[in-house]
Design an enzyme around this catalytic site. Structure first.
Site, short mmCIF file in Angstrom:
data_model
loop_
_atom_site.label_atom_id
_atom_site.label_comp_id
_atom_site.label_asym_id
_atom_site.label_seq_id
_atom_site.Cartn_x
_atom_site.Cartn_y
_atom_site.Cartn_z
N CYS A 153 0.84 -1.19 0.00
CA CYS A 153 0.00 0.00 0.00
C CYS A 153 0.89 1.25 0.00
O CYS A 153 1.56 1.51 -0.99
CB CYS A 153 -0.96 -0.05 1.19
SG CYS A 153 -2.22 1.24 1.16
N ASP A 211 -9.46 -2.61 -7.38
CA ASP A 211 -8.92 -1.69 -6.37
C ASP A 211 -9.45 -0.29 -6.65
O ASP A 211 -9.04 0.33 -7.64
CB ASP A 211 -7.40 -1.71 -6.42
CG ASP A 211 -6.75 -0.92 -5.30
OD1 ASP A 211 -7.42 -0.04 -4.71
OD2 ASP A 211 -5.56 -1.17 -5.01
N HIS A 243 -8.02 -3.93 -3.13
CA HIS A 243 -6.83 -3.38 -2.48
C HIS A 243 -6.55 -4.19 -1.22
O HIS A 243 -7.46 -4.65 -0.54
CB HIS A 243 -7.07 -1.92 -2.11
CG HIS A 243 -5.86 -1.20 -1.66
ND1 HIS A 243 -4.94 -0.66 -2.53
CD2 HIS A 243 -5.40 -0.92 -0.41
CE1 HIS A 243 -3.98 -0.08 -1.84
NE2 HIS A 243 -4.23 -0.22 -0.55
#
Length: 274
Positions: A153, A211, A243
């Site tokens: 991330c 995502d 995600h």
């Protein structure tokens, strides 16, 4: 070795869970430290010391090094476990606390407060701290001629930037890191889309096809730019994956995609000498 109940009751782990949407404890992977040296260390930096978590095989030397870059939630138990998983594969894995100067996100339960801390972290500071972690690893059993980096991330974006920053890097693996700036910020002026022609090491990007933070159109444009540069970097786009599909402590976890990405990461590091 701690029991599962003892492990997941730790403060750092619960801090990570508190800010993660719909945590799913049943999926949590717990890697023991048997045969490893694992724990916190202090890394010398220009303004003092930087905390980090590191794990490596016991009684080993000259190990390949992997820098592990955190999510916005800090170096909590998931990131520490990633270090132990890598150590079990024969790496010296080290995860510096890259938000240390701006605030301790492990003590925060509100994601907006966490974002406020993270927004104050300059990219230049992060690059310098990763360089310091690399130097530390080289003095404590690591072979920095075999240097890799992986991140998740927030850390996925950092992987691309570090590949443009450090010519010593052999390879990187970026898990769903943003490619384009969501909003202007003078402390974080550059994003992966801006450094396609500056990469000094091959990066493997692992992204989810569903995502909402990283639209497929951005991934496809990034792939085109990599191809135009004849870059060895590659993108894997997992159809239908959200995600955070590797984050086993969250409901976004998808075991098959996570396992496939982990295998690809190992192969990528091996291919490029990490």
């Amino acid at each position: 070795m701690p029991t599962r109940r003892e492990f997941i009751s730790t403060t750092a782990f619960m801090a990570g869970l508190a800010i993660a949407a719909q945590p799913s404890l049943s999926n949590v992977i717990i890697t023991d430290s048997e045969g490893l040296i694992a724990g916190s260390v202090k890394i010398p930096v220009g303004d003092g010391t930087l905390l980090a978590y590191r794990a490596l095989p016991a009684k080993s030397a000259n190990l390949p090094v992997v820098l592990v870059v955190q999510e916005i939630f800090g170096v909590h138990s998931y990131i520490e476990d990633i270090c132990r998983r890598l150590a079990k594969l024969g790496y010296l894995a080290i995860a510096p606390h890259l938000f240390q100067r701006q605030g301790d996100v492990l003590k925060l339960a509100d994601v907006d407060q966490i974002r406020q801390v993270v927004a104050k972290v300059p990219d230049a500071q992060v690059m310098s701290d990763l360089d310091a972690a690399t130097r530390w690893a080289g003095k404590h059993g690591g072979n920095t001629q075999r240097l890799g980096i992986t991140g998740f991330c927030w850390g996925g974006r950092i992987v691309w930037l570090y590949a443009a920053h450090n010519p010593q890097l052999k390879a990187g693996v970026a898990w769903y890191g943003r490619l384009v700036a969501p909003s202007p910020n003078p402390l974080t002026p550059t994003y992966p889309m801006d450094v396609v022609n500056q990469l000094k090491a091959p990066v493997l990007g692992l992204y989810g096809g569903e995502d909402p933070l990283i639209p497929n159109a951005q991934v496809e444009e990034f792939q085109k730019r990599l191809a135009a540069q004849k870059s060895p970097a590659q993108i894997v786009l997992y159809p239908g994956m959200p995600h955070g599909f590797h984050a086993d402590y969250r409901a976004s976890y998808r075991p098959e995609a996570a396992a496939d990405g982990w295998r690809r990461m190992q192969s990528w590091f091996q291919r490029y000498g990490v």
